[in-house]
Design a protein around this motif. Structure first.
Motif, PDB file in Angstrom:
ATOM      1  N   GLU A  55       0.710  -1.203  -0.089  1.00 54.95           N
ATOM      2  CA  GLU A  55      -0.193   0.138   0.052  1.00 54.95           C
ATOM      3  C   GLU A  55       0.784   1.031  -0.048  1.00 54.95           C
ATOM      4  O   GLU A  55       0.677   2.271  -0.696  1.00 54.95           O
ATOM      5  N   ASN A  56       1.766   1.403   0.908  1.00 51.94           N
ATOM      6  CA  ASN A  56       2.772   2.463   0.804  1.00 51.94           C
ATOM      7  C   ASN A  56       3.546   2.678  -0.477  1.00 51.94           C
ATOM      8  O   ASN A  56       3.279   3.785  -0.967  1.00 51.94           O
TER       9      ASN A  56
ATOM     10  N   ASP B 231       0.921   4.144  -2.726  1.00 49.30           N
ATOM     11  CA  ASP B 231       0.758   5.302  -2.643  1.00 49.30           C
ATOM     12  C   ASP B 231       1.739   6.241  -3.304  1.00 49.30           C
ATOM     13  O   ASP B 231       1.258   7.438  -3.897  1.00 49.30           O
ATOM     14  N   ARG B 232       2.900   6.026  -2.788  1.00 54.77           N
ATOM     15  CA  ARG B 232       4.246   6.723  -3.337  1.00 54.77           C
ATOM     16  C   ARG B 232       4.254   6.825  -4.922  1.00 54.77           C
ATOM     17  O   ARG B 232       4.447   7.716  -5.544  1.00 54.77           O
TER      18      ARG B 232
ATOM     19  N   GLU C 195       1.561   6.165  -7.045  1.00 53.57           N
ATOM     20  CA  GLU C 195       0.188   6.463  -7.596  1.00 53.57           C
ATOM     21  C   GLU C 195      -0.007   5.398  -8.859  1.00 53.57           C
ATOM     22  O   GLU C 195      -0.398   5.818 -10.041  1.00 53.57           O
TER      23      GLU C 195
ATOM     24  N   TYR D 231       1.395  15.988  -2.753  1.00 50.29           N
ATOM     25  CA  TYR D 231      -0.069  15.810  -2.147  1.00 50.29           C
ATOM     26  C   TYR D 231      -0.041  14.969  -0.850  1.00 50.29           C
ATOM     27  O   TYR D 231      -0.725  15.308   0.078  1.00 50.29           O
ATOM     28  N   GLN D 232       0.814  14.003  -0.804  1.00 54.42           N
ATOM     29  CA  GLN D 232       1.021  13.373   0.534  1.00 54.42           C
ATOM     30  C   GLN D 232      -0.464  12.690   1.122  1.00 54.42           C
ATOM     31  O   GLN D 232      -0.734  12.990   2.282  1.00 54.42           O
ATOM     32  N   GLY D 233      -1.120  12.398   0.294  1.00 52.36           N
ATOM     33  CA  GLY D 233      -2.576  11.891   0.903  1.00 52.36           C
ATOM     34  C   GLY D 233      -3.606  13.042   1.148  1.00 52.36           C
ATOM     35  O   GLY D 233      -4.578  12.917   1.434  1.00 52.36           O
TER      36      GLY D 233
ATOM     37  N   LYS E 238      -6.543   9.758 -10.751  1.00 49.77           N
ATOM     38  CA  LYS E 238      -6.953   9.519  -9.263  1.00 49.77           C
ATOM     39  C   LYS E 238      -8.373   9.025  -9.613  1.00 49.77           C
ATOM     40  O   LYS E 238      -9.045   7.983  -9.028  1.00 49.77           O
TER      41      LYS E 238
ATOM     42  N   ASP F 158      -8.744   5.897 -11.670  1.00 46.27           N
ATOM     43  CA  ASP F 158      -7.805   4.757 -10.947  1.00 46.27           C
ATOM     44  C   ASP F 158      -8.544   3.363 -11.214  1.00 46.27           C
ATOM     45  O   ASP F 158      -7.982   2.336 -11.661  1.00 46.27           O
TER      46      ASP F 158
END
Length: 925
Positions: free
Chosen positions: A633-634, A637-638, A640, A872-874, A915, A918
């Motif tokens: 997941e990490n 996210d990084r 995308e 963005y960082q979430g 996004k 996605d």
């Protein structure tokens, strides 16, 4: 009782091996001259001489009638072709009578021709044929040479049923009687056929050894003046144990698998039973079956499967297969005892229905001639049933000199079965890839049988068969294998049954011990490591015992126990490193045996196919190196990226052993690669890729400094993955996917559309097309991706140029795609050429429905969007000016407030689009 009813008689004329053809011909002519003289003929011309065959012209002493004479002093039955040629030669020479003297009986077809000629009304133009069979030859020899018959006391004994008169230059003729015990000949009794002369025992033994006669039998000289009978106390046990092929007790046993675990080979099974069915229907004259394959491809397992299958309702009244483990052989009598065991098994199972279950083999020189066997063969023919006696592990016999005579015995049986043309088939397995010298008897047996056998070859597993084997082990561990682990097994197994089984058993035991599947994925499984795991726990004594058995395999059980204690042997047996075959021990696999003796294992090249592009792989590695450990997941996210892309990405990271994955699913760079620079990574990848089937094959074709074409490179890929039946388009994709890895690792250079193998390292070593300030491709396009257009426009334009192949500059501007074209060129997805915008390879290879995810993946790797994504960082969509300010600082651009707003807004649009879509990208990607 009449003499001929007591003992079946035959005769053999032998000559020294060192004799020339002229010497041999003169001797045979001398013998034949005496036979013809008894018929009132004299030889006037020797026409032809070949081996132990001689053609003569003879004239009758009284009528002067000319005859054509052919003498065959051979052991093997002769064919119908011999008679046809003989008649033809007589016609050409204008003779009216033909004599055929033979020490061997006619084959089935030849017997039919003789009967036909005997019963037909011959015309005046057809020569008459007089056939002097072996029994008549014996009578003539006895008369011509004034020989004595076999003593009456021996004729009446139950344990003598066949006798042979031997003629050999310069020694007196003698009789050989084969004495049998419990239905198997065990002793050759030598009896002088003259009054006072007795041949020396050592000379007879030498003659037999050189002629391949009566092998395995003890010799006893019978002195008529002294011996009234043969002492019973000299009767030994036949020192041969016939072992059937043993099957595994469980799924993780390395011995041939149980029938219920057998996988696939449907076409091979069908080929064998169709051959046997042809025999039932009398549609073939072949009676010898060879099953060939590389070591470990499942020959023994197939035979066990067929033996089981032939017992079911459909086949039980058609076929019966008796599998024999040849490694239990001690000498040539093994063949006779195996034959007897096969017949008795067929009787006891009810396959052959005869009143007596006792099977006797009267002679090693004609194993199918006894009355009991002839009765069985007749019954098989009458009921249209086929008996297959199969000698498994047959090629193992020639590893020991004392077993080489077993090949000669087997050959006699095989030729005899072929000649008899009944419903008995002799089968044997043969391991391909072995090298035999010209003077090895096994070499000659193999090639002499080539014209008389049908060969069935086992090949590599098909992909479905490999998957079936993995599925069996999934049931055994009661859990599904995760895709990366399953893929690793199938890739490394490469369709080789023995290796697949070895890998599956290893994983089975590891999972039983509690090892997680994720941990197993990252372990590069190789044969040497697995074999070392087999031997590591052994004591010095156990290792020495294992090496002794390997070097002498199959090793005599008593010899092993003389050198090593019972407990040591039991330990190896219980660990299933050795197996028992009759009174012998052998290593469980000949591949493992080679490893024990020479420390070598088969070359199993790596076949992994990367799933993602090299830049994506390296960028992900660098992210984990900088921010790790990260979980899936990490990382997603990084980056995308869609989950499917990340899953493939992690598969590559683990496939190339760049990262470790712990029990919590966290990915961490391998210890030796912490803070590695690009050259360190490139060198690390090279050390793995040099084991890859692609690079291994390529380096076999081109030497350092030489060049190869892309066509040759694609042909290598096609051959390397031949079992997958790749389409041409897939081959092209594989080639373009591999090239960046090979260039980055320094293994090759790409020059003028061709591939060059560098002398040391390629010029692209450690160089990767990572996003940079100069644009994607390190300045290759001269443009930096800056989100000039919107993502929808870029996707639309990409779809158009893919569909049409190109768009003129005029069309691009007219349809409002000017800025979109700038973006596609900056992303290295399209290029301008001759005032037209054309798709680059990456776009050509992608299907239309995957274009959105393609552009997403590539654009997110650019420096511009990477910087934007890091802001963005979430968080929700940031303010355009703040985002533009962040990008300007990172790129050191010094933009105005208006430019910051414009670029920040453009970045927001691209990120927001991907996004929001996605889910769509995931489905399409």
């Amino acid at each position: 009782m009449p003499f001929d009813n007591e003992i079946k008689l035959s005769c053999r004329v032998l000559t020294p091996q060192e004799w020339t053809n002229d010497q041999r011909g003169s001797y045979l002519e001398e013998i034949t001259s005496k036979l013809l003289k008894k018929q009132r003929y004299k030889i006037v011309d020797r026409v032809r001489f070949t081996g132990m065959e001689i053609d003569l012209i003879a004239d009758h002493l009284e009528t002067n009638q000319r005859a054509f004479v052919e003498c065959k002093f051979l052991a093997d039955p002769f064919s119908a072709n011999v008679i046809d040629l003989l008649i033809g030669k007589a016609v050409r020479r204008n003779v009216n009578i033909v004599y055929l003297f033979s020490t061997s009986n006619p084959g089935k077809e030849a017997k039919g021709v003789l009967d036909e000629l005997k019963n037909s009304d011959t015309s005046t133009h057809t020569p008459s044929l007089a056939f002097i069979d072996p029994a008549k030859m014996v009578s003539m020899f006895m008369d011509v040479f004034n020989l004595q018959k076999i003593p009456d006391i021996l004729q009446k004994k139950d344990n003598f049923s066949s006798g042979c008169l031997i003629l050999y230059p310069k020694i007196p003729p003698f009789w050989v009687l084969e004495e049998h015990h419990e239905g198997i000949p065990y002793r050759a009794v030598i009896i002088s056929a003259t009054c006072d002369q007795f041949p020396p025992k050592e000379l007879i033994k030498e003659i037999f050894n050189k002629s391949g006669l009566y092998q395995g039998l003890n010799l006893h000289l019978y002195n008529k003046r002294v011996d009234l009978d043969i002492p019973k106390e000299t009767v030994p046990e036949i020192n041969e144990t016939v072992s059937k092929v043993t099957e595994a007790e469980s799924l993780d046993d390395y011995r041939p698998c149980k029938p219920e675990y057998f996988i696939g080979r449907y076409n091979t099974q069908k080929e064998i039973w169709q051959f046997l069915d042809k025999i039932r229907k009398e549609n073939t004259s072949t009676r010898i079956l060879a099953l060939t394959a590389q070591s470990g491809f499942g020959k023994s397992s197939l035979i066990i499967k067929l033996a089981s299958r032939f017992r079911n309702q459909k086949w039980k009244n058609k076929f019966f297969l008796y599998p024999v483990d040849s490694r239990s052989a001690k000498g040539p009598l093994f063949v006779a005892k195996a034959l007897k065991a096969g017949f008795e098994a067929a009787i006891s199972s009810g396959f052959v229905d005869i009143s007596s279950s006792v099977v006797n083999i009267d002679s090693t020189e004609g194993m199918l001639k006894s009355s009991t066997i002839q009765t069985i063969l007749y019954e098989l023919k009458r009921t249209k049933r086929v008996l297959l006696i199969f000698f498994d592990q047959f090629e193992e016999l020639f590893t020991k000199d004392e077993l080489l005579s077993t090949f000669e015995s087997f050959k006699k049986l095989a030729f005899e079965a072929n000649s008899e043309q009944t419903n008995l088939v002799i089968g044997f397995s043969w391991r391909t890839g072995i090298t035999l010298s010209d003077d090895n008897p096994a070499y000659h047996v193999w090639h002499e049988l080539s014209d008389h056998r049908i060969s069935v070859n086992l090949r590599e597993f098909e992909s479905g068969e490999s998957s079936q084997m993995v599925g069996q082990f999934e049931k055994a561990i009661n859990q599904k294998m995760i895709n990366p682990l399953r893929r690793r097994i199938l890739e490394q197994g490469r369709g080789m049954p023995w290796l697949l089984k070895k890998l599956c058993i290893h994983i089975y035991h590891e999972i039983e011990k509690g090892t997680l599947q994720d941990e197993l994925v990252i372990k590069r499984l190789n044969v040497a490591a697995l074999f070392n795991a087999d031997t590591e726990p052994l004591t010095v004594q156990q290792n020495n015992c294992l090496k002794y058995i390997a070097k002498n395999s199959p090793a005599d059980m008593m010899e092993v126990l003389d050198k090593f204690d019972q407990e040591t042997v039991n330990r190896l047996y219980n660990r299933r490193l050795i197996i028992r075959a009759g009174q012998k021990y052998a290593v469980y696999w000949d591949i493992f045996r080679d490893f024990i003796i020479e420390g070598v294992v088969p070359v199993i090249p790596w076949t992994y196919v990367p799933q993602v592009a090299l830049p994506i792989l390296i960028r992900s590695f660098l992210l984990i190196n900088e921010y790790g450990p990260l979980n899936m997941e990490n990382l997603a996210d990084r980056l995308e990226y869609a989950p499917k892309t990340v899953n493939n990405l992690i598969g590559d990271l683990q496939g190339f052993l760049l990262v470790d994955k712990n029990s919590d699913g966290m990915l961490a760079v391998k210890d030796e690669l912490h803070n590695a620079n690009s050259e360190t990574i490139a060198n690390y990848l090279f050390n793995q890729l040099k084991e890859h089937v692609i690079l291994h094959s390529l380096f076999e074709i081109i030497k350092p400094g030489q060049k190869s074409s892309m066509v040759e490179f694609q042909e290598i890929i096609k051959k390397s993955y031949s079992s997958a039946n790749l389409k041409n388009k897939t081959i092209e994709i594989y080639a373009k996917r591999f090239l960046p890895f090979l260039r980055f690792s320094g293994a090759i250079e790409y020059v003028n559309g061709g591939i060059v193998r560098p002398v040391i390292k390629g010029k692209d070593f450690g160089v990767i097309e990572m996003p940079s300030r100069r644009g994607r491709g390190g300045g290759a396009t001269g443009a930096t991706f800056m989100c000039t257009s919107g993502p929808k426009k870029a996707i639309k334009l990409a779809e158009k140029i893919k569909e049409y192949g190109m768009l003129s500059k005029e069309q691009v501007i007219k349809e409002g795609f000017r800025n979109a074209a700038i973006d596609l060129v900056a992303l290295d997805i399209a290029a301008w050429k001759d005032n037209a915008l054309s798709p680059k390879d990456v776009l050509k290879e992608s299907s239309t429905n995957k274009i959105p995810s393609l552009i997403a993946d590539i654009s997110k790797l650019t420096e511009f969007l990477s910087i934007a994504l890091s802001f963005y960082q979430g968080k929700d969509k940031p303010d355009a000016i703040k985002l533009g300010n962040h990008i300007s600082d990172k790129l050191d651009r010094g933009w105005s407030e208006a430019s910051k707003k414009r670029y920040g807004g453009a970045a927001n649009r691209w990120i927001a689009y991907f996004k929001m879509n996605d889910k769509v990208c995931t489905q399409q990607g």
